[in-house]
Design a protein around this motif. Sequence first.
Motif, PDB file in Angstrom:
ATOM      1  N   GLY A 161       0.830  -1.137   0.055  1.00  0.00           N
ATOM      2  CA  GLY A 161       0.009   0.053   0.023  1.00  0.00           C
ATOM      3  C   GLY A 161       0.806   1.182  -0.004  1.00  0.00           C
ATOM      4  N   VAL A 162       2.004   1.087   0.129  1.00  0.00           N
ATOM      5  CA  VAL A 162       3.122   2.191   0.240  1.00  0.00           C
ATOM      6  C   VAL A 162       3.067   2.909  -1.038  1.00  0.00           C
ATOM      7  N   THR A 163       2.699   2.151  -2.262  1.00  0.00           N
ATOM      8  CA  THR A 163       3.109   2.625  -3.772  1.00  0.00           C
ATOM      9  C   THR A 163       2.631   3.952  -3.960  1.00  0.00           C
ATOM     10  N   PRO A 164       1.239   4.087  -3.599  1.00  0.00           N
ATOM     11  CA  PRO A 164       0.788   5.765  -3.971  1.00  0.00           C
ATOM     12  C   PRO A 164       1.414   6.743  -3.075  1.00  0.00           C
ATOM     13  N   LEU A 165       1.686   6.287  -1.998  1.00  0.00           N
ATOM     14  CA  LEU A 165       2.205   7.184  -0.995  1.00  0.00           C
ATOM     15  C   LEU A 165       3.629   7.617  -1.548  1.00  0.00           C
ATOM     16  N   HIS A 166       4.555   6.493  -1.817  1.00  0.00           N
ATOM     17  CA  HIS A 166       5.839   6.777  -2.350  1.00  0.00           C
ATOM     18  C   HIS A 166       5.831   7.704  -3.325  1.00  0.00           C
ATOM     19  N   SER A 167       4.838   7.517  -4.330  1.00  0.00           N
ATOM     20  CA  SER A 167       4.501   8.540  -5.440  1.00  0.00           C
ATOM     21  C   SER A 167       4.728   9.935  -4.978  1.00  0.00           C
ATOM     22  N   SER A 168       3.839  10.341  -4.167  1.00  0.00           N
ATOM     23  CA  SER A 168       3.317  11.670  -3.818  1.00  0.00           C
ATOM     24  C   SER A 168       4.629  11.934  -2.944  1.00  0.00           C
ATOM     25  N   PHE A 169       5.179  11.208  -1.789  1.00  0.00           N
ATOM     26  CA  PHE A 169       6.238  11.525  -1.317  1.00  0.00           C
ATOM     27  C   PHE A 169       7.486  11.992  -2.036  1.00  0.00           C
ATOM     28  N   ARG A 170       7.728  11.228  -3.023  1.00  0.00           N
ATOM     29  CA  ARG A 170       8.889  11.400  -4.049  1.00  0.00           C
ATOM     30  C   ARG A 170       8.553  12.957  -4.854  1.00  0.00           C
ATOM     31  N   ALA A 171       7.271  13.148  -5.286  1.00  0.00           N
ATOM     32  CA  ALA A 171       7.083  14.049  -6.082  1.00  0.00           C
ATOM     33  C   ALA A 171       7.175  15.344  -5.206  1.00  0.00           C
ATOM     34  N   LEU A 172       6.526  15.558  -3.677  1.00  0.00           N
ATOM     35  CA  LEU A 172       6.665  16.569  -3.167  1.00  0.00           C
ATOM     36  C   LEU A 172       8.298  16.852  -2.641  1.00  0.00           C
ATOM     37  N   TYR A 173       9.011  15.987  -2.341  1.00  0.00           N
ATOM     38  CA  TYR A 173      10.415  16.019  -2.158  1.00  0.00           C
ATOM     39  C   TYR A 173      11.331  16.632  -3.326  1.00  0.00           C
ATOM     40  N   ALA A 174      10.808  16.290  -4.388  1.00  0.00           N
ATOM     41  CA  ALA A 174      11.622  16.657  -5.872  1.00  0.00           C
ATOM     42  C   ALA A 174      11.203  18.124  -5.923  1.00  0.00           C
ATOM     43  N   LEU A 175       9.746  18.369  -5.726  1.00  0.00           N
ATOM     44  CA  LEU A 175       9.491  19.921  -5.546  1.00  0.00           C
ATOM     45  C   LEU A 175      10.016  20.735  -4.749  1.00  0.00           C
ATOM     46  N   ALA A 176      10.173  20.441  -3.362  1.00  0.00           N
ATOM     47  CA  ALA A 176      10.976  21.089  -2.519  1.00  0.00           C
ATOM     48  C   ALA A 176      12.348  21.334  -2.566  1.00  0.00           C
ATOM     49  N   LYS A 177      13.006  20.390  -3.351  1.00  0.00           N
ATOM     50  CA  LYS A 177      14.440  20.354  -3.539  1.00  0.00           C
ATOM     51  C   LYS A 177      14.721  21.337  -4.816  1.00  0.00           C
ATOM     52  N   HIS A 178      13.948  21.087  -5.795  1.00  0.00           N
ATOM     53  CA  HIS A 178      13.944  22.033  -7.200  1.00  0.00           C
ATOM     54  C   HIS A 178      13.409  23.297  -7.326  1.00  0.00           C
ATOM     55  N   ASN A 179      12.321  23.433  -6.499  1.00  0.00           N
ATOM     56  CA  ASN A 179      11.495  24.619  -6.519  1.00  0.00           C
ATOM     57  C   ASN A 179      10.865  24.786  -5.130  1.00  0.00           C
ATOM     58  N   PRO A 180      11.818  25.033  -4.376  1.00  0.00           N
ATOM     59  CA  PRO A 180      11.045  25.261  -2.761  1.00  0.00           C
ATOM     60  C   PRO A 180      10.026  26.418  -2.646  1.00  0.00           C
ATOM     61  N   ALA A 181      10.194  27.436  -3.634  1.00  0.00           N
ATOM     62  CA  ALA A 181       9.056  28.303  -3.586  1.00  0.00           C
ATOM     63  C   ALA A 181       7.630  27.892  -3.795  1.00  0.00           C
ATOM     64  N   ALA A 182       7.595  26.829  -4.484  1.00  0.00           N
ATOM     65  CA  ALA A 182       6.565  26.381  -4.759  1.00  0.00           C
ATOM     66  C   ALA A 182       5.686  24.973  -3.890  1.00  0.00           C
ATOM     67  N   MET A 183       6.884  24.662  -2.981  1.00  0.00           N
ATOM     68  CA  MET A 183       6.498  23.761  -2.013  1.00  0.00           C
ATOM     69  C   MET A 183       5.361  24.098  -0.971  1.00  0.00           C
ATOM     70  N   PRO A 184       4.323  23.525  -0.945  1.00  0.00           N
ATOM     71  CA  PRO A 184       3.100  23.787   0.072  1.00  0.00           C
ATOM     72  C   PRO A 184       3.260  23.626   1.314  1.00  0.00           C
ATOM     73  N   CYS A 185       4.071  22.696   1.788  1.00  0.00           N
ATOM     74  CA  CYS A 185       4.034  21.707   3.011  1.00  0.00           C
ATOM     75  C   CYS A 185       5.323  22.237   3.807  1.00  0.00           C
ATOM     76  N   ALA A 186       5.039  22.343   4.872  1.00  0.00           N
ATOM     77  CA  ALA A 186       6.235  22.851   5.812  1.00  0.00           C
ATOM     78  C   ALA A 186       6.848  21.591   6.373  1.00  0.00           C
ATOM     79  N   ARG A 187       6.265  20.423   6.626  1.00  0.00           N
ATOM     80  CA  ARG A 187       6.704  19.166   7.044  1.00  0.00           C
ATOM     81  C   ARG A 187       5.884  17.908   6.152  1.00  0.00           C
ATOM     82  N   VAL A 188       6.576  16.690   5.862  1.00  0.00           N
ATOM     83  CA  VAL A 188       6.075  15.556   5.216  1.00  0.00           C
ATOM     84  C   VAL A 188       6.645  14.468   5.906  1.00  0.00           C
TER      85      VAL A 188
END
Length: 211
Positions: free
Chosen positions: A36-63
Amino acid sequence: ARVGPADLVVNVDGPYGLPTEFERYDEILFVGGGIGVTPLHSSFRALYALAKHNPAAMPCARVRLVWCARTPEIFELFAPTFHDAARDDLDGKFGVSLYCDMAPKDEFAESDALPFEHGRPDLAAHIAALAPRGMRALVFVCSVPPVAKLCSELTMKHGVDFHSETFFFWCSRYDSASHPPGTDFYGRPSKAVWFHIPHSGLYLSMKPKGP
């Protein structure tokens, strides 16, 4: 006779449903059980990439991602993501907690690269910690029904938002109880094999060319 790619017709139907609006939340807790982690990993990975490469667009303070599996070998499936988050948690924004609840403690050596805990996560403590965020915090669960039910009750108790998904890969050819061989996803006569692609909202069918 062998059937090759040129002999098949592939159709994709969807997507259906609405995506989760992560931009609504200051803090997200992903809770996964087994595959069941499969869809969660996809979202986690996408948010991580967003925060790393475009931090201004990252909506969350903590994941945070909490994943419990029967044996630790499965953790290797997503090792690149876990290694990245361990090497650089982006100032504490991202964290991963892995748990193994079935394998004997002395059967597997702990890995320095992918450390995990034996037993199950304290979901009550994880969710209680989100209470100060209220509905600006989300618990996103994809696990067995008892875990989803527990998380639902805890989020209601602490005033935190809740979302759950069911992960499975369903094929009509083998689901003989509700869809006998020779029927499509809706139970109609068909030579096609239908698949539900989990979390994507897509349905895929494959059948031989011709009538």
